[in-house]
Design a protein around this motif. Structure first.
Motif, mmCIF file in Angstrom:
data_model
loop_
_atom_site.group_PDB
_atom_site.id
_atom_site.type_symbol
_atom_site.label_atom_id
_atom_site.label_comp_id
_atom_site.label_asym_id
_atom_site.label_seq_id
_atom_site.Cartn_x
_atom_site.Cartn_y
_atom_site.Cartn_z
ATOM 1 N N GLU A 103 45.430 19.043 11.005
ATOM 2 C CA GLU A 103 45.162 19.557 12.348
ATOM 3 C C GLU A 103 45.192 18.454 13.409
ATOM 4 O O GLU A 103 45.111 18.744 14.607
ATOM 5 C CB GLU A 103 43.800 20.268 12.376
ATOM 6 N N TYR A 104 45.314 17.187 12.991
ATOM 7 C CA TYR A 104 45.305 16.063 13.928
ATOM 8 C C TYR A 104 46.731 15.727 14.377
ATOM 9 O O TYR A 104 47.697 15.935 13.622
ATOM 10 C CB TYR A 104 44.706 14.817 13.283
ATOM 11 N N ASP A 105 46.841 15.155 15.592
ATOM 12 C CA ASP A 105 48.125 14.579 15.973
ATOM 13 C C ASP A 105 48.300 13.246 15.241
ATOM 14 O O ASP A 105 47.392 12.783 14.538
ATOM 15 C CB ASP A 105 48.219 14.407 17.491
ATOM 16 N N VAL A 106 49.462 12.634 15.385
ATOM 17 C CA VAL A 106 49.799 11.448 14.585
ATOM 18 C C VAL A 106 48.815 10.307 14.825
ATOM 19 O O VAL A 106 48.318 9.686 13.871
ATOM 20 C CB VAL A 106 51.242 10.989 14.891
ATOM 21 N N LEU A 107 48.495 10.017 16.075
ATOM 22 C CA LEU A 107 47.624 8.887 16.372
ATOM 23 C C LEU A 107 46.213 9.114 15.846
ATOM 24 O O LEU A 107 45.584 8.196 15.290
ATOM 25 C CB LEU A 107 47.595 8.618 17.877
ATOM 26 N N ARG A 108 45.717 10.323 16.007
ATOM 27 C CA ARG A 108 44.362 10.613 15.517
ATOM 28 C C ARG A 108 44.318 10.587 13.991
ATOM 29 O O ARG A 108 43.347 10.114 13.397
ATOM 30 C CB ARG A 108 43.915 11.972 16.045
ATOM 31 N N ALA A 109 45.382 11.062 13.338
ATOM 32 C CA ALA A 109 45.440 11.023 11.874
ATOM 33 C C ALA A 109 45.504 9.590 11.368
ATOM 34 O O ALA A 109 44.887 9.246 10.353
ATOM 35 C CB ALA A 109 46.646 11.817 11.375
#
Length: 204
Positions: A103-109
């Motif tokens: 559910e996260y975008d790339v940077l948050r993941a």
């Protein structure tokens, strides 16, 4: 981008703090610094580490280092370790992020993965993870994993040219596999917020 590069550099520095070198080479500028590839294996060799990491994934997951039980402050650390062991290879950071934090975008993941790697190092100690700027793996040489031994026994039976029936060698391998098997893969373990991981787990 510059942000993620600084993040992995800080991870490498945390694992190997004496490598405080400039861009021209070592701290005196006389020799280039090798890239942080296969960090775990390299550090284990440099530091003369002889510990064994034991990972039980058939049944409820259990992890220990030289008989000392290991725990983590997040279930994602257990999930990541199980994934690295069961797949027996390194994986790209973004692929791991999509698996564990869909559910996260790339940077948050990526940030969540860094925190999980920190949790793994805190529990296991240094020298086990093979980390570079793009991927994460586990040094499998000093690892005793039940799932690996179980698969190895079954594969040996599959490829063996049986000289007799029943085959004594294969009977022994099957007996050993039966001893290893304590239950379903990661029995009782699940990630509520990661359907991709749960799907992978159910097919293992």
């Amino acid at each position: 981008t510059a942000g993620p590069s600084r993040d992995i550099d800080s991870e490498v520095h945390a694992i190997h703090p004496q490598d405080d070198r400039g861009a021209s080479g070592n701290r005196y500028g006389s020799r280039p610094t090798p890239p942080p590839v296969a960090l775990g294996a390299r550090l284990r060799y440099e530091w003369g580490m002889t510990e064994r990491l034991t990972i039980t994934l058939l049944g409820a997951p259990e992890i220990s280092v030289d008989g000392r039980d290991v725990g983590f402050d997040t279930r994602k650390a257990v999930a990541l370790l199980a994934y690295l062991v069961a797949t027996e290879r390194a994986h790209r950071r973004d692929a791991l992020g999509a698996l564990l934090w869909p559910e996260y975008d790339v940077l948050r993941a990526r940030a969540a993965l860094r925190r999980t790697l920190s949790s793994l190092r805190k529990g296991l100690g240094d020298g086990w993870l093979d980390i570079d700027r793009a991927s994460v793996g586990l040094d499998l040489d000093p690892v005793d994993a039940d799932v690996t031994a179980f698969r190895s026994s079954l594969r040996a039976v599959d490829v063996h040219d049986h000289a007799s029936t029943p085959c004594p060698e294969c009977s022994e391998r099957l007996r050993r596999a039966a001893e290893i098997y304590r239950g379903d893969f990661l029995s009782g373990f699940a990630l509520r917020d990661s359907p991709p991981f749960d799907d992978w787990q159910s097919f293992e």
